[in-house]
Design a protein around this motif. Structure first.
Motif, mmCIF file in Angstrom:
data_model
loop_
_atom_site.group_PDB
_atom_site.id
_atom_site.type_symbol
_atom_site.label_atom_id
_atom_site.label_comp_id
_atom_site.label_asym_id
_atom_site.label_seq_id
_atom_site.Cartn_x
_atom_site.Cartn_y
_atom_site.Cartn_z
ATOM 1 N N ARG A 108 47.125 33.212 27.264
ATOM 2 C CA ARG A 108 46.201 33.893 26.349
ATOM 3 C C ARG A 108 44.758 33.461 26.570
ATOM 4 O O ARG A 108 43.835 34.135 26.143
ATOM 5 C CB ARG A 108 46.593 33.589 24.900
ATOM 6 N N LYS A 109 44.610 32.309 27.205
ATOM 7 C CA LYS A 109 43.273 31.735 27.362
ATOM 8 C C LYS A 109 42.350 32.641 28.174
ATOM 9 O O LYS A 109 42.762 33.253 29.148
ATOM 10 C CB LYS A 109 43.414 30.379 28.048
ATOM 11 N N ARG A 110 41.094 32.734 27.744
ATOM 12 C CA ARG A 110 40.086 33.507 28.471
ATOM 13 C C ARG A 110 39.145 32.545 29.180
ATOM 14 O O ARG A 110 38.809 31.492 28.631
ATOM 15 C CB ARG A 110 39.259 34.382 27.505
ATOM 16 N N VAL A 111 38.763 32.913 30.365
ATOM 17 C CA VAL A 111 37.806 32.090 31.118
ATOM 18 C C VAL A 111 36.729 32.998 31.714
ATOM 19 O O VAL A 111 36.796 34.220 31.590
ATOM 20 C CB VAL A 111 38.502 31.299 32.258
ATOM 21 N N GLY A 173 29.124 34.511 34.045
ATOM 22 C CA GLY A 173 30.529 34.738 34.378
ATOM 23 C C GLY A 173 31.088 35.968 33.684
ATOM 24 O O GLY A 173 30.625 36.357 32.621
ATOM 25 N N GLU A 174 32.085 36.541 34.335
ATOM 26 C CA GLU A 174 32.766 37.686 33.743
ATOM 27 C C GLU A 174 33.984 37.162 32.997
ATOM 28 O O GLU A 174 34.763 36.372 33.539
ATOM 29 C CB GLU A 174 33.208 38.611 34.866
ATOM 30 N N GLU A 175 34.161 37.586 31.773
ATOM 31 C CA GLU A 175 35.266 37.070 30.969
ATOM 32 C C GLU A 175 36.577 37.760 31.340
ATOM 33 O O GLU A 175 36.680 38.982 31.302
ATOM 34 C CB GLU A 175 34.972 37.272 29.490
ATOM 35 N N VAL A 176 37.562 36.943 31.714
ATOM 36 C CA VAL A 176 38.877 37.476 32.073
ATOM 37 C C VAL A 176 39.969 36.530 31.564
ATOM 38 O O VAL A 176 39.698 35.362 31.312
ATOM 39 C CB VAL A 176 39.042 37.628 33.612
ATOM 40 N N PRO A 177 41.213 37.025 31.441
ATOM 41 C CA PRO A 177 42.308 36.102 31.119
ATOM 42 C C PRO A 177 42.501 35.120 32.273
ATOM 43 O O PRO A 177 42.236 35.483 33.428
ATOM 44 C CB PRO A 177 43.534 37.016 30.984
ATOM 45 N N LEU A 178 42.941 33.921 31.953
ATOM 46 C CA LEU A 178 43.113 32.891 32.990
ATOM 47 C C LEU A 178 44.031 33.362 34.118
ATOM 48 O O LEU A 178 43.780 33.089 35.291
ATOM 49 C CB LEU A 178 43.657 31.598 32.365
ATOM 50 N N ALA A 179 45.091 34.103 33.759
ATOM 51 C CA ALA A 179 46.017 34.597 34.782
ATOM 52 C C ALA A 179 45.285 35.481 35.797
ATOM 53 O O ALA A 179 45.534 35.405 36.997
ATOM 54 C CB ALA A 179 47.159 35.362 34.135
ATOM 55 N N THR A 180 44.374 36.294 35.317
ATOM 56 C CA THR A 180 43.578 37.158 36.190
ATOM 57 C C THR A 180 42.690 36.312 37.098
ATOM 58 O O THR A 180 42.575 36.571 38.296
ATOM 59 C CB THR A 180 42.686 38.113 35.352
ATOM 60 N N ALA A 181 42.088 35.287 36.502
ATOM 61 C CA ALA A 181 41.219 34.395 37.280
ATOM 62 C C ALA A 181 42.007 33.716 38.399
ATOM 63 O O ALA A 181 41.541 33.624 39.532
ATOM 64 C CB ALA A 181 40.596 33.350 36.356
ATOM 65 N N ARG A 182 43.212 33.280 38.072
ATOM 66 C CA ARG A 182 44.067 32.642 39.084
ATOM 67 C C ARG A 182 44.392 33.617 40.211
ATOM 68 O O ARG A 182 44.415 33.260 41.382
ATOM 69 C CB ARG A 182 45.374 32.177 38.438
ATOM 70 N N PHE A 183 44.667 34.849 39.821
ATOM 71 C CA PHE A 183 44.977 35.894 40.798
ATOM 72 C C PHE A 183 43.781 36.118 41.726
ATOM 73 O O PHE A 183 43.923 36.183 42.950
ATOM 74 C CB PHE A 183 45.356 37.187 40.059
ATOM 75 N N LEU A 184 42.610 36.193 41.131
ATOM 76 C CA LEU A 184 41.380 36.382 41.926
ATOM 77 C C LEU A 184 41.171 35.210 42.877
ATOM 78 O O LEU A 184 40.769 35.395 44.025
ATOM 79 C CB LEU A 184 40.169 36.521 40.998
ATOM 80 N N ALA A 185 41.476 34.014 42.397
ATOM 81 C CA ALA A 185 41.297 32.818 43.226
ATOM 82 C C ALA A 185 42.246 32.843 44.425
ATOM 83 O O ALA A 185 41.877 32.455 45.529
ATOM 84 C CB ALA A 185 41.529 31.563 42.387
ATOM 85 N N GLU A 186 43.467 33.317 44.206
ATOM 86 C CA GLU A 186 44.425 33.421 45.319
ATOM 87 C C GLU A 186 43.949 34.449 46.341
ATOM 88 O O GLU A 186 44.015 34.226 47.541
ATOM 89 C CB GLU A 186 45.805 33.850 44.800
#
Ligand code: ZN
Length: 191
Positions: A108-111, A173-186
């Motif tokens: 649920r966390k947003r980053v 920064g653009e606000e996204v769910p952490l899962a999305t951020a992880r996906f982008l990082a991969e």
């Protein structure tokens, strides 16, 4: 940033049971993969011979009436010794539940995420998790003026990237769910 959900779960368990030894926590941790959730108040824990188990499966459940967790190992011949204490089957279930909660909180966390291209000959840092890849390594100029594409995942909206002690980039920064951020990082390293 303490984002590792397992570490968060272990620390929570330690904080809830400050009197417990390192080996108690470690045994709970070793059992984590053996826990199966049946219901929110009923779990199955596979037995492990190396941890002193004599059964292949233990049931752990929460008694509403007693307001505490029980394990089938409390009701065996050797169980009385364990009953006074909290067995590591119950500890594993507690750890599992805390881990699950920590994972859900993380989901649920947003980053904030930002990408930038920077030139730097020193160490790159940022106020968040930093992902770095060199740009144009094959160019002869790379070693003279090394450039990097960076991606930052941060708790802060204002993302700052430093080269040595100098700010080289700043981005909203653009606000996204952490899962999305992880996906982008991969994806960042693949592209
Ligand atoms: Zn037990």
């Amino acid at each position: 940033m303490r984002r590792d959900p397992l570490r968060m779960a272990v620390e929570k368990l330690k904080a809830d049971f400050p009197g417990k030894s390192y080996s108690w926590v470690k045994r709970a941790l070793l059992r984590l993969g053996d826990v199966r959730e049946v219901r929110d108040d009923l779990y199955l824990v596979e037995g492990r011979r190396e941890l002193g188990d004599w059964k292949s499966l233990y049931q752990v459940w929460f008694s509403q009436r007693e307001g505490k967790w029980y394990c089938t190992c409390y009701f065996s011949t050797f169980g009385m010794r364990r009953k006074r204490d909290i067995c590591t089957h119950v500890a594993a279930v507690m750890l599992f539940r805390r881990y699950k909660k920590a994972l859900e909180r993380l989901q649920r966390k947003r980053v904030y995420v930002a990408e930038a291209e920077v030139e730097c000959r020193q160490r790159l840092t940022a106020n968040g998790e930093l992902y770095v890849k060199p740009v144009g390594v094959r160019d002869l100029t790379f070693f003279a003026n090394p450039r990097y594409r960076v991606l930052v995942i941060s708790d802060a909206k204002r993302i700052v990237i430093k080269c040595g002690s100098y700010e080289v980039a700043e981005a909203e920064g653009e606000e996204v769910p952490l899962a999305t951020a992880r996906f982008l990082a991969e994806r960042f390293y693949e592209s």
